[in-house]
Design a protein around this motif. Structure first.
Motif, mmCIF file in Angstrom:
data_model
loop_
_atom_site.group_PDB
_atom_site.id
_atom_site.type_symbol
_atom_site.label_atom_id
_atom_site.label_comp_id
_atom_site.label_asym_id
_atom_site.label_seq_id
_atom_site.Cartn_x
_atom_site.Cartn_y
_atom_site.Cartn_z
ATOM 1 N N PRO A 220 -8.412 -0.251 -3.057
ATOM 2 C CA PRO A 220 -7.905 1.091 -2.440
ATOM 3 C C PRO A 220 -6.255 0.777 -2.034
ATOM 4 C CG PRO A 220 -9.860 0.549 -1.622
ATOM 5 C CD PRO A 220 -9.693 -0.733 -2.290
ATOM 6 N N ALA A 221 -6.033 -0.269 -1.373
ATOM 7 C CA ALA A 221 -4.629 -0.496 -1.257
ATOM 8 C C ALA A 221 -3.453 -0.383 -2.260
ATOM 9 C CB ALA A 221 -4.417 -1.629 0.020
ATOM 10 N N ALA A 222 -4.112 -1.172 -2.980
ATOM 11 C CA ALA A 222 -3.197 -1.284 -4.181
ATOM 12 C C ALA A 222 -3.042 0.101 -5.073
ATOM 13 C CB ALA A 222 -3.788 -2.284 -5.196
ATOM 14 N N PHE A 223 -4.031 0.857 -5.065
ATOM 15 C CA PHE A 223 -4.007 2.306 -5.644
ATOM 16 C C PHE A 223 -2.962 2.896 -4.550
ATOM 17 C CE2 PHE A 223 -5.156 6.686 -5.641
ATOM 18 C CZ PHE A 223 -5.460 6.904 -6.741
ATOM 19 N N ARG A 224 -3.071 2.852 -3.549
ATOM 20 C CA ARG A 224 -2.407 3.863 -2.553
ATOM 21 C C ARG A 224 -0.956 3.490 -2.443
ATOM 22 N NH1 ARG A 224 -7.537 3.418 1.348
ATOM 23 N NH2 ARG A 224 -8.671 5.021 0.558
ATOM 24 N N ARG A 225 -0.405 2.130 -2.729
ATOM 25 C CA ARG A 225 0.759 1.875 -2.904
ATOM 26 C C ARG A 225 1.280 2.401 -4.045
ATOM 27 N NH1 ARG A 225 -1.525 -3.296 -0.959
ATOM 28 N NH2 ARG A 225 -0.940 -3.708 1.359
ATOM 29 N N SER A 226 0.830 2.121 -5.259
ATOM 30 C CA SER A 226 1.263 2.597 -6.269
ATOM 31 C C SER A 226 1.507 4.391 -6.442
ATOM 32 C CB SER A 226 0.425 2.399 -7.635
ATOM 33 O OG SER A 226 -0.794 2.578 -7.747
ATOM 34 N N TRP A 227 0.304 4.933 -5.827
ATOM 35 C CA TRP A 227 0.525 6.388 -5.566
ATOM 36 C C TRP A 227 1.483 6.922 -4.728
ATOM 37 C CZ3 TRP A 227 0.836 10.431 -2.070
ATOM 38 C CH2 TRP A 227 0.293 11.525 -2.172
ATOM 39 N N LEU A 228 1.928 6.069 -3.622
ATOM 40 C CA LEU A 228 3.286 6.450 -2.987
ATOM 41 C C LEU A 228 4.571 6.036 -3.659
ATOM 42 C CD1 LEU A 228 1.819 4.883 0.475
ATOM 43 C CD2 LEU A 228 2.639 7.177 0.017
ATOM 44 N N ALA A 229 4.417 5.184 -4.706
ATOM 45 C CA ALA A 229 5.532 4.889 -5.300
ATOM 46 C C ALA A 229 5.929 5.964 -6.433
ATOM 47 C CB ALA A 229 5.537 3.415 -6.286
ATOM 48 N N GLY A 230 4.864 6.702 -6.954
ATOM 49 C CA GLY A 230 4.906 7.746 -7.884
ATOM 50 C C GLY A 230 5.243 9.126 -7.056
ATOM 51 N N PHE A 231 4.884 9.055 -5.914
ATOM 52 C CA PHE A 231 5.356 10.374 -5.168
ATOM 53 C C PHE A 231 6.763 10.267 -4.842
ATOM 54 C CE2 PHE A 231 5.600 12.410 -0.981
ATOM 55 C CZ PHE A 231 5.206 13.491 -1.044
ATOM 56 N N ALA A 232 7.154 9.011 -4.284
ATOM 57 C CA ALA A 232 8.457 9.034 -3.823
ATOM 58 C C ALA A 232 9.618 9.056 -4.949
ATOM 59 C CB ALA A 232 8.795 7.547 -3.262
ATOM 60 N N GLN A 233 9.175 8.562 -6.112
ATOM 61 C CA GLN A 233 9.974 8.538 -7.254
ATOM 62 C C GLN A 233 10.095 10.096 -7.645
ATOM 63 O OE1 GLN A 233 9.895 5.658 -10.585
ATOM 64 N NE2 GLN A 233 9.663 7.610 -12.120
ATOM 65 N N VAL A 234 9.296 10.905 -7.817
ATOM 66 C CA VAL A 234 9.317 12.267 -8.267
ATOM 67 C C VAL A 234 10.086 13.061 -7.176
ATOM 68 C CG1 VAL A 234 7.988 14.324 -8.770
ATOM 69 C CG2 VAL A 234 7.623 12.294 -9.887
ATOM 70 N N VAL A 235 9.628 12.693 -5.957
ATOM 71 C CA VAL A 235 10.458 13.706 -4.909
ATOM 72 C C VAL A 235 12.078 13.292 -4.993
ATOM 73 C CG1 VAL A 235 10.672 13.637 -2.186
ATOM 74 C CG2 VAL A 235 8.514 14.012 -3.226
ATOM 75 N N GLY B 25 -2.336 4.110 -9.172
ATOM 76 C CA GLY B 25 -2.376 5.636 -8.647
ATOM 77 C C GLY B 25 -1.036 6.164 -9.016
ATOM 78 N N PHE B 26 0.083 5.480 -9.777
ATOM 79 C CA PHE B 26 1.111 5.781 -9.805
ATOM 80 C C PHE B 26 1.300 7.564 -10.483
ATOM 81 C CE2 PHE B 26 5.323 6.819 -11.852
ATOM 82 C CZ PHE B 26 6.432 6.045 -11.031
ATOM 83 N N ALA B 27 0.388 7.718 -11.526
ATOM 84 C CA ALA B 27 0.507 9.183 -12.154
ATOM 85 C C ALA B 27 0.083 10.158 -10.925
ATOM 86 C CB ALA B 27 -0.317 8.983 -13.142
ATOM 87 N N SER B 28 -0.925 9.831 -10.498
ATOM 88 C CA SER B 28 -1.311 10.715 -9.443
ATOM 89 C C SER B 28 -0.487 11.046 -8.440
ATOM 90 C CB SER B 28 -2.895 10.282 -8.891
ATOM 91 O OG SER B 28 -3.244 10.963 -7.806
ATOM 92 N N GLY B 29 0.111 9.951 -7.927
ATOM 93 C CA GLY B 29 1.292 10.273 -6.822
ATOM 94 C C GLY B 29 2.343 11.134 -7.400
#
Length: 234
Positions: free
Chosen positions: A136-151, A205-209
């Motif tokens: 879960p932690a690895a997924f959430r870190r990559s999710w947050l990275a995707g979120f930050a990049q797009v934002v 999680g990058f694509a989802s984020g």
């Protein structure tokens, strides 16, 4: 940000968040809120060019706490950079102290956006499904990275549009001067600062984020948490 401008942004976001709105209407309200924040930045830059005392170069320190302190710091940097602010990350306890440099009006814009986006990220992560077998932690870190990049890309695009539509012939020179002054202030404080190496993340999680980043409101909200931000899922 002026109370009049903040009031307009809050009203637009309230409409965007109304369950009765269609996705297209919600996106239109959100886009308008983002546009207002970008226009405000251009207006303040032009005013400061005529009256430097109205918008001084300054700095502030934001304390970022665990969990996911490095990821929250990454989101802050992603918002700060297109708004012509610079930051230095320092380890502080179980988190980081982010030392931000910029013009006062731009630092206010960064604070408004980042605190709102932390709330949205917490909600997005709470609803994100971790694939079976993935940590879960690895997924959430990559999710947050995707979120930050797009934002970050969306904020930069809004800034570029506002500058292009300002019609001010000297706008580009004004912004270059502002960026140079901010960089000079940072270099005076941290003459030996180094760029951190690129981070490698293993989560899926990058694509989802990134998709959540495309949906995020970029106009800020009233009553959002302070620098520590909301509790992200562990």
């Amino acid at each position: 940000m002026s109370e009049a401008m903040l009031s307009k942004v809050r009203k637009l976001l309230a409409k965007a968040e109304d369950p009765a709105c269609t996705p297209e209407e919600s996106a239109a309200f959100t886009a308008k809120a983002t546009e207002l924040i970008a226009r405000y930045g251009v207006d303040r830059a032009l005013l400061a060019a005529r009256d430097p005392a109205s918008d001084p170069v300054t700095d502030r320190i934001v304390d970022i706490r665990a969990p996911y302190a490095r990821d929250k710091a990454g989101l802050l940097a992603a918002v700060a950079d297109p708004l012509r602010c610079r930051c230095v990350r320092r380890r502080h306890g179980d988190g980081f102290a982010m030392h931000l440099f910029g013009f006062a009006s731009d630092l206010d814009r960064v604070d408004l956006l980042w605190t709102s986006l932390l709330v949205q990220a917490a909600h997005g992560l709470a609803g994100a499904r971790v694939p079976p077998g993935e940590h879960p932690a690895a997924f959430r870190r990559s999710w947050l990275a995707g979120f930050a990049q797009v934002v970050g890309s969306r904020v930069r695009a809004a800034e570029e549009t506002a500058v292009a539509e300002s019609g001010a012939p000297a706008m580009a020179l004004v912004l270059v001067d502002r960026s140079d002054r901010v960089q000079h202030r940072l270099a005076e404080t941290y003459p030996t600062v180094r760029t951190a190496p690129r981070r490698r993340l293993a989560g899926g999680g990058f694509a989802s984020g990134a998709a959540a980043g495309h949906r995020a409101d970029l106009g800020g909200r009233a009553g959002v948490p302070g620098p520590g931000g909301p509790a992200l899922p562990r």
